[in-house]
Design an enzyme around this catalytic site. Sequence first.
Site, PDB file in Angstrom:
ATOM      1  N   SER A  78       0.924  -1.230  -0.057  1.00  0.00           N
ATOM      2  CA  SER A  78       0.060  -0.071  -0.057  1.00  0.00           C
ATOM      3  C   SER A  78       0.962   1.240   0.156  1.00  0.00           C
ATOM      4  O   SER A  78       1.858   1.376   0.743  1.00  0.00           O
ATOM      5  CB  SER A  78      -0.987   0.143   1.199  1.00  0.00           C
ATOM      6  OG  SER A  78      -0.051   0.030   2.280  1.00  0.00           O
ATOM      7  N   LYS A 130       5.563  11.575   0.483  1.00  0.00           N
ATOM      8  CA  LYS A 130       6.053  11.154   1.986  1.00  0.00           C
ATOM      9  C   LYS A 130       6.645   9.863   1.841  1.00  0.00           C
ATOM     10  O   LYS A 130       7.196   9.420   3.016  1.00  0.00           O
ATOM     11  CB  LYS A 130       4.839  11.283   2.851  1.00  0.00           C
ATOM     12  CG  LYS A 130       4.369  12.831   3.474  1.00  0.00           C
ATOM     13  CD  LYS A 130       3.387  12.808   4.262  1.00  0.00           C
ATOM     14  CE  LYS A 130       3.395  13.885   5.040  1.00  0.00           C
ATOM     15  NZ  LYS A 130       1.777  13.992   5.787  1.00  0.00           N
ATOM     16  N   GLU A 131       6.010   9.139   0.866  1.00  0.00           N
ATOM     17  CA  GLU A 131       6.759   7.818   0.702  1.00  0.00           C
ATOM     18  C   GLU A 131       7.606   7.648  -0.541  1.00  0.00           C
ATOM     19  O   GLU A 131       7.011   7.394  -1.503  1.00  0.00           O
ATOM     20  CB  GLU A 131       5.450   6.791   0.868  1.00  0.00           C
ATOM     21  CG  GLU A 131       4.385   7.001   2.015  1.00  0.00           C
ATOM     22  CD  GLU A 131       3.508   6.108   2.000  1.00  0.00           C
ATOM     23  OE1 GLU A 131       3.104   5.557   3.227  1.00  0.00           O
ATOM     24  OE2 GLU A 131       2.608   5.925   0.869  1.00  0.00           O
ATOM     25  N   ASP A 140      -3.071   4.785  -3.768  1.00  0.00           N
ATOM     26  CA  ASP A 140      -4.113   5.532  -3.043  1.00  0.00           C
ATOM     27  C   ASP A 140      -3.964   7.087  -3.473  1.00  0.00           C
ATOM     28  O   ASP A 140      -4.906   7.883  -3.567  1.00  0.00           O
ATOM     29  CB  ASP A 140      -4.415   5.516  -1.787  1.00  0.00           C
ATOM     30  CG  ASP A 140      -5.617   4.486  -1.331  1.00  0.00           C
ATOM     31  OD1 ASP A 140      -6.245   4.039  -2.117  1.00  0.00           O
ATOM     32  OD2 ASP A 140      -5.787   4.536  -0.019  1.00  0.00           O
ATOM     33  N   LYS A 191      -9.631   4.965   3.706  1.00  0.00           N
ATOM     34  CA  LYS A 191      -8.002   4.952   3.840  1.00  0.00           C
ATOM     35  C   LYS A 191      -7.741   3.494   3.313  1.00  0.00           C
ATOM     36  O   LYS A 191      -7.857   3.031   2.290  1.00  0.00           O
ATOM     37  CB  LYS A 191      -7.781   5.475   5.218  1.00  0.00           C
ATOM     38  CG  LYS A 191      -8.408   6.773   5.422  1.00  0.00           C
ATOM     39  CD  LYS A 191      -8.510   7.065   7.040  1.00  0.00           C
ATOM     40  CE  LYS A 191      -9.167   8.311   7.347  1.00  0.00           C
ATOM     41  NZ  LYS A 191     -10.497   8.116   8.244  1.00  0.00           N
ATOM     42  N   LYS A 192      -6.568   3.272   4.264  1.00  0.00           N
ATOM     43  CA  LYS A 192      -5.874   2.008   4.059  1.00  0.00           C
ATOM     44  C   LYS A 192      -6.665   0.735   3.973  1.00  0.00           C
ATOM     45  O   LYS A 192      -6.644  -0.019   2.931  1.00  0.00           O
ATOM     46  CB  LYS A 192      -4.683   1.726   4.979  1.00  0.00           C
ATOM     47  CG  LYS A 192      -3.799   0.728   4.627  1.00  0.00           C
ATOM     48  CD  LYS A 192      -2.926   0.326   5.732  1.00  0.00           C
ATOM     49  CE  LYS A 192      -2.396  -1.041   5.458  1.00  0.00           C
ATOM     50  NZ  LYS A 192      -1.378  -1.449   6.722  1.00  0.00           N
ATOM     51  N   ASP A 231       3.143  -2.452   4.159  1.00  0.00           N
ATOM     52  CA  ASP A 231       3.496  -0.857   4.043  1.00  0.00           C
ATOM     53  C   ASP A 231       4.250  -0.814   2.758  1.00  0.00           C
ATOM     54  O   ASP A 231       5.287  -1.818   2.747  1.00  0.00           O
ATOM     55  CB  ASP A 231       3.583  -0.234   5.136  1.00  0.00           C
ATOM     56  CG  ASP A 231       2.617  -0.228   6.021  1.00  0.00           C
ATOM     57  OD1 ASP A 231       1.379  -0.948   5.831  1.00  0.00           O
ATOM     58  OD2 ASP A 231       2.754   0.185   7.258  1.00  0.00           O
ATOM     59  N   ASP A 291      -6.073  -2.315  11.668  1.00  0.00           N
ATOM     60  CA  ASP A 291      -5.550  -3.383  11.725  1.00  0.00           C
ATOM     61  C   ASP A 291      -5.906  -4.379  12.971  1.00  0.00           C
ATOM     62  O   ASP A 291      -6.301  -5.217  13.254  1.00  0.00           O
ATOM     63  CB  ASP A 291      -3.975  -3.307  12.105  1.00  0.00           C
ATOM     64  CG  ASP A 291      -3.625  -2.137  12.669  1.00  0.00           C
ATOM     65  OD1 ASP A 291      -4.347  -1.388  13.317  1.00  0.00           O
ATOM     66  OD2 ASP A 291      -2.321  -1.610  12.714  1.00  0.00           O
TER      67      ASP A 291
END
Length: 970
Positions: free
Chosen positions: A246, A252-253, A282, A423-424, A448, A670
């Site tokens: 994901s 940021k990633e 996303d 979201k995730k 992740d 989670d």
Amino acid sequence: MLNARLNTGRGTHQNASGMPASSELDSSLPSSQIPLLTYGEEDSEISADHHALIVPQFMGNGNRIHPMPCSDPSVPLQPRPMVPKKDIAVYGYGSVAWKDRMEEWKKRQNDKLQVVKHEGGNDGGNFDGKELDDADLPMMDEGRQPLSRKLPIPSSKINPYRMIIILRLAILGLFFHYRLLHPVRDAYGLWLTSVICEIWFAVSWILDQFPKWCPIERETYLDRLSLRYEKEGKPSELASVDIFVSTVDPMKEPPLITANTVLSILAVDYPVDKVACYVSDDGAAMLTFEALSETAEFARKWVPFCKKFNIEPRAPEWYFSQKIDYLRNKVHPAFVRERRAMKREYEEFKVQINGLVATAQKVPEDGWTMQDGTPWPGNNVRDHPGMIQVFLGDNGVRDVEGNELPSLVYVSREKRPGFEHHKKAGAMNALIRVSAVLSNAPYLLNVDCDHYINNSKALREAMCFMMEPTSGKKVCYVQFPQRFDGIDRHDRYSNRNVVFFDINMKGLDGIQGPIYVGTGCVFRRQALYGFDAPVTKKPPGKTCNCLPKWCCFLCCCSRKNKKQKQKKEKTKKSKQREASKQIHALENIEGAISESNSQSSVTSQMKLEKKFGQSPVFVASTLPEDGGVPQNASPASLLREAIQVISCGYEDKTEWGKEVGWIYGSVTEDILTGFKMHCHGWRSVYCIPKRPAFKGSAPINLSDRLHQVLRWALGSVEIFLSRHCPIWYGYGGGLKWLERFSYINSVVYPWTSIPLLVYCTLPAICLLTGKFIVPEISNYASLVFMGLFISIAATGILEMQWGGVGIDDWWRNEQFWVIGGVSSHLFALFQGLLKVLAGVSTSFTVTSKAADDGEFSELYLFKWTSLLIPPTTLLIINIVGVVVGISDAINNGYDSWGPLFGRLFFAFWVIIHLYPFLKGLLGKQDRMPTIILVWSILLASILTLMWVRINPFVSKDGPVLEICGLNCDD
Ligand SMILES: O=c1ccn([C@@H]2O[C@H](COP(=O)(O)OP(=O)(O)O[C@H]3O[C@H](CO)[C@@H](O)[C@H](O)[C@H]3O)[C@@H](O)[C@H]2O)c(=O)[nH]1
Ligand SMILES: [Mn+2]
């Protein structure tokens, strides 16, 4: 893999078989032999015709990606060479060295077996060790041996620990007995507040402590797995795994991090046709898309290199950053040469990716445009069609040595305004469906984007539990601990979470299994579909690892009344089933199969559609337990279906996010997701391979860390206030009560922030007022207090011992518990309440995963956030309190030092817990501390002077300390 499982005509590309792709452009198609598929409302037909080309203008012309070899169907398919060239034989399978190693391994196994037999090997929950009774066990039986084993913590370590816990409980009883019966008359408020706080702490201690009653560890036997499922000369029988990555924000990633994760997945030590990697974007970012396309290209060189030389880890960034000693183990010159070449290739790859990132910094006014002139469909992040692109897989792309590669699919689900995207969790659910349509592996792994596979055997480790014929069937997921790179040596903000991962989770594994932590977790697909765990009859024999019988009572596997209990459970379960509105698809499946033509199959089909949504392909895919896709389906039609199942309205009026898939309603999806599975009676497994299976990154500067913890706590508050609160939810299901304790603990902990905040201000108040929370201490009382302190320390120490945790890690954890408690948890509580009462929605702030820029500069990064206010205030008032207290004592002479001691001790307790926070405040540069130092000295001296001048507490009753009742005979 797609090739292997769903292709009917080898070598045909999707666009050839039904896609209206503009074929004249095919020659310049980059990595995308298959057009990017999008699905919008304006054109419900696949709009592949005008999205066929994904080459951005900023990339220049399309020749940036080299043409893929081996996609020509006329070239005969080369089987993977089993015997590598001689000069590299040292490293590969099938070589002489391999045989030698095999021999050596067999010998080792034999030795191990002897040892096990000697120790009377307790063979774990589901195996009664019968196999080992046979004195001369032939080696041939190796393949029939259990694939894993439970290792109970040695009783020499666990029994003293349990004893101390009981002792601590008893002392706690005495403590409260004393505290409640001895109020402080002149400081009634202080006393009452402190007692209430203490009661709360005691309750939260119990919630935290007892799930650690029965900790276990596990051991896997990868060679047995191999013997059982990879028989010589036969195709591998290992189960397929779909892997989900994901990502959301390429800023940021960083794409390089995602690329590394993807590379480590593609190079995993598992049959290539059994691995499919799905990347969820996303952010619908063309940057991610382009970077993935480059990654697919680079994987063609990287994967064969990894497999040839058997390197670890298989994420190039981390592989090349580790030092290797060329003189050790007679490193082969061929290896040195190829490694160097590969390193150069990787540098080039990095330059390319960084180039993409640089270009992506400034978005063109009218958004990104693809090479064919059409705008990038994801230009509006909140309003865009779904996109799917198969980068590797069915398009016949092979690695540079002509071997098959795992498939790699880019997925960006549709987003439209007015649709909640969750979201995730929402992203993961979209991937479940896409993967169900395209590959439908019976197992899923989710990571992740920053959690790369650090141990290429990780999937095999998980399969040792999942593929165990009987006991494996009840396992819903295998969770691996999160381990991290790039954390400062002292781990100032307890990023590693060692206490949680090495103590709490091992404890849970002894009950019903670890909680799911969001990444590094292999799932059984069926468990994610909201089915109950299969009811299996336990084999006779010892099922509990607890050595003394009395402890079995506590770890809820008591054999007494077991039969009775089982019977009761059965009736309970059947009642529950009748009552529950939920559709139990397992029953439906049976129904669907047996009466396929009758009326009831129609209704069961309708039920399934109500549960899983309108896609018949997806619904059908949920039925076979072993997964797989229909042989006769054309890849093109499957892709068309895949685009349907990621449309934003797909989940409307279905059970997605409620009973099926990742569960919605909390930013810590989670905990919720794992909790639901445990409520369905599943068990999970905690697997800690010697070489960490996955590694990720963590925010190491104070502000980011506090924000991360804030999000986690907020998620917990959300669950606490939802219908899924573990205090009330899911009774009568399969959730064991100690497991429930743990879940309760994981959602109530933010509430502890209130008593914690209060308790941390008490010492300052005491010092400033000269009162205290306990009255005059008798000998008995001091004995109880001492006992409590000692038992607290002792449980800590013994816990560290069986968990293998160092004192520094433990201490950091304690410190961060206070720091996080008085800042993040507190804010989370208010935000959570605000959300429920006022409907203010919660946001998911993604933690930035900084690309490694050396020397922990991140650590000293200071960003102002209001989260810093409460701990700073606490620090200041306590420091002031200490100064005031001491100056008072100086004023009042020798006598007042004794009673002061208790208060000072109390204040120091707060200050040392907040110490890492203070360090974070001060930063690294000298500028910051001087300012703060000057200010605090100034402030402290002013306050002290004022205090000495106009001490409000001296006014009536003389010197301050008389009030406390300790020294009244002045
Ligand atoms: O709308 C979103 C938001 C986030 N993510 C992904 O979620 C993951 C986790 O986000 P991160 O900011 O890294 O959160 P952490 O606090 O570091 O993550 C931990 O805690 C999360 C729960 O809050 C879990 O989901 C994660 O798996 C777990 O590693 C990342 O891969 C994101 O790309 C999405 O896919 N879509
Ligand atoms: Mn993260």
